[in-house]
Write a protein that holds these residues in place. Structure first.
Motif, PDB file in Angstrom:
ATOM      1  N   THR A   1       0.866  -1.178   0.126  1.00  0.00           N
ATOM      2  CA  THR A   1      -0.022   0.053   0.160  1.00  0.00           C
ATOM      3  C   THR A   1       0.850   1.268   0.040  1.00  0.00           C
ATOM      4  OG1 THR A   1      -0.050  -0.202   2.498  1.00  0.00           O
ATOM      5  CG2 THR A   1      -1.803  -1.107   1.100  1.00  0.00           C
TER       6      THR A   1
ATOM      7  N   ARG B   1      -3.337   5.962  -0.602  1.00  0.00           N
ATOM      8  CA  ARG B   1      -3.962   7.091   0.267  1.00  0.00           C
ATOM      9  C   ARG B   1      -3.364   8.266   0.159  1.00  0.00           C
ATOM     10  NH1 ARG B   1      -3.680   8.093   6.290  1.00  0.00           N
ATOM     11  NH2 ARG B   1      -1.714   7.093   6.224  1.00  0.00           N
TER      12      ARG B   1
ATOM     13  N   ASN C   1      -8.395   1.589  -2.113  1.00  0.00           N
ATOM     14  CA  ASN C   1      -7.834   2.031  -1.080  1.00  0.00           C
ATOM     15  C   ASN C   1      -6.324   1.527  -0.679  1.00  0.00           C
ATOM     16  OD1 ASN C   1      -8.092  -0.688  -0.580  1.00  0.00           O
ATOM     17  ND2 ASN C   1      -9.518  -0.584   1.121  1.00  0.00           N
ATOM     18  N   ARG C   2      -5.622   0.976  -1.883  1.00  0.00           N
ATOM     19  CA  ARG C   2      -4.387   0.651  -1.562  1.00  0.00           C
ATOM     20  C   ARG C   2      -3.428   1.808  -1.716  1.00  0.00           C
ATOM     21  NH1 ARG C   2      -2.247  -3.014  -5.936  1.00  0.00           N
ATOM     22  NH2 ARG C   2      -0.316  -2.653  -4.628  1.00  0.00           N
TER      23      ARG C   2
END
Length: 258
Positions: free
Chosen positions: A220, A245, A242-243
């Motif tokens: 991420t 942000r 959502n990996r």
């Protein structure tokens, strides 16, 4: 020593160059040197005010780093030079000037050297067409023989040597890695998180980082920063969900590091 810092940028954002400059000025003051700032950079002006560093605001117009600003520099330059020379007369007994932007390097270096002031050109920006194809490059090459150019890596030093800066007049001082109070040992996780703290502009290569993690599902990415490429980078990262942000601003970077 009495040291003056100058900066008249095309645009200004709170980033590495600003942090480094403010840290340098503050560090020199703690060592007993008299430090002041002259320029139009709102970030540095505000930073100097917060750190109780003497400063003077001066608006002279944009530096010659685009086609239009380089062309208009032909008729803007003489007035800008007189503004800079007039401002310089207000600072008495200077030992050195650290110049951060192109305008004063072209327009003020000769006058400063004639006054016996040591001139340092601080080069933070990536060398690109704004310099390689700049119509004022020959002037800079001639003036570079009279100053010390400070760059942030040996690679940058080589680039300036290729641009015919004299080797003996270039000093490479690499950006350092500092310890941050409150940062703990990283916790072992099943999924690795990579952090990127940068101004979101094309020269930073954040798009390369996003593409690099796209095929690695166990990674991420947290990106801290703002800039002109914000929208494009968010669009590029959208398929990763959502990996990736995005965090525009944090008050305490130690929290991100930890």
């Amino acid at each position: 020593m009495k040291i003056l810092f100058t900066r008249f940028p095309l645009e200004s954002r709170f980033g590495g160059a600003e942090v480094q400059t403010l840290s340098l000025m503050e560090g020199l003051m703690k060592r007993g040197h008299a430090v002041a700032f002259l320029g139009s950079c709102p970030i540095l002006l505000a930073g100097c005010k917060n750190l109780n560093i003497p400063f003077a605001k001066l608006e002279i117009g944009p530096p010659p780093v685009s086609k239009w600003t380089a062309l208009s520099f032909l008729w803007r330059g003489p007035k800008m030079r007189e503004q800079l020379k007039g401002a310089l007369r207000e600072f008495h007994g200077l030992d050195a000037i650290c110049m951060l932007s192109l305008s004063e390097k072209i327009l003020l270096t000769e006058s400063a050297v004639e006054k016996g002031i040591r001139v340092l050109w601080i080069e933070h920006d990536r060398v690109g067409t704004w310099l390689r194809r700049n119509p004022w490059l020959r002037d800079l090459q001639a003036l570079a023989k009279k100053v010390t150019t400070v760059v942030v890596s040996d690679f940058s030093k080589k680039l300036y040597e290729d641009l015919r800066w004299p080797k003996e007049k270039i000093i490479a001082i690499p950006n350092g890695v500092i310890s941050v109070a409150g940062v703990h040992e990283p916790r072992l996780r099943s999924q690795m998180n990579i952090g990127c703290i940068a101004r979101l502009s094309a020269d930073k290569g954040v798009d390369v980082l996003i593409n690099a993690i796209s095929d690695i599902p166990d990674l991420t990415l947290t990106i801290v920063g703002t800039g002109p490429e914000d929208h494009a980078l968010r669009a590029l990262a959208h398929p990763l969900g959502n990996r990736v942000r995005f965090v525009p601003w944090v008050e305490n970077l130690a929290e991100i590091y930890s």
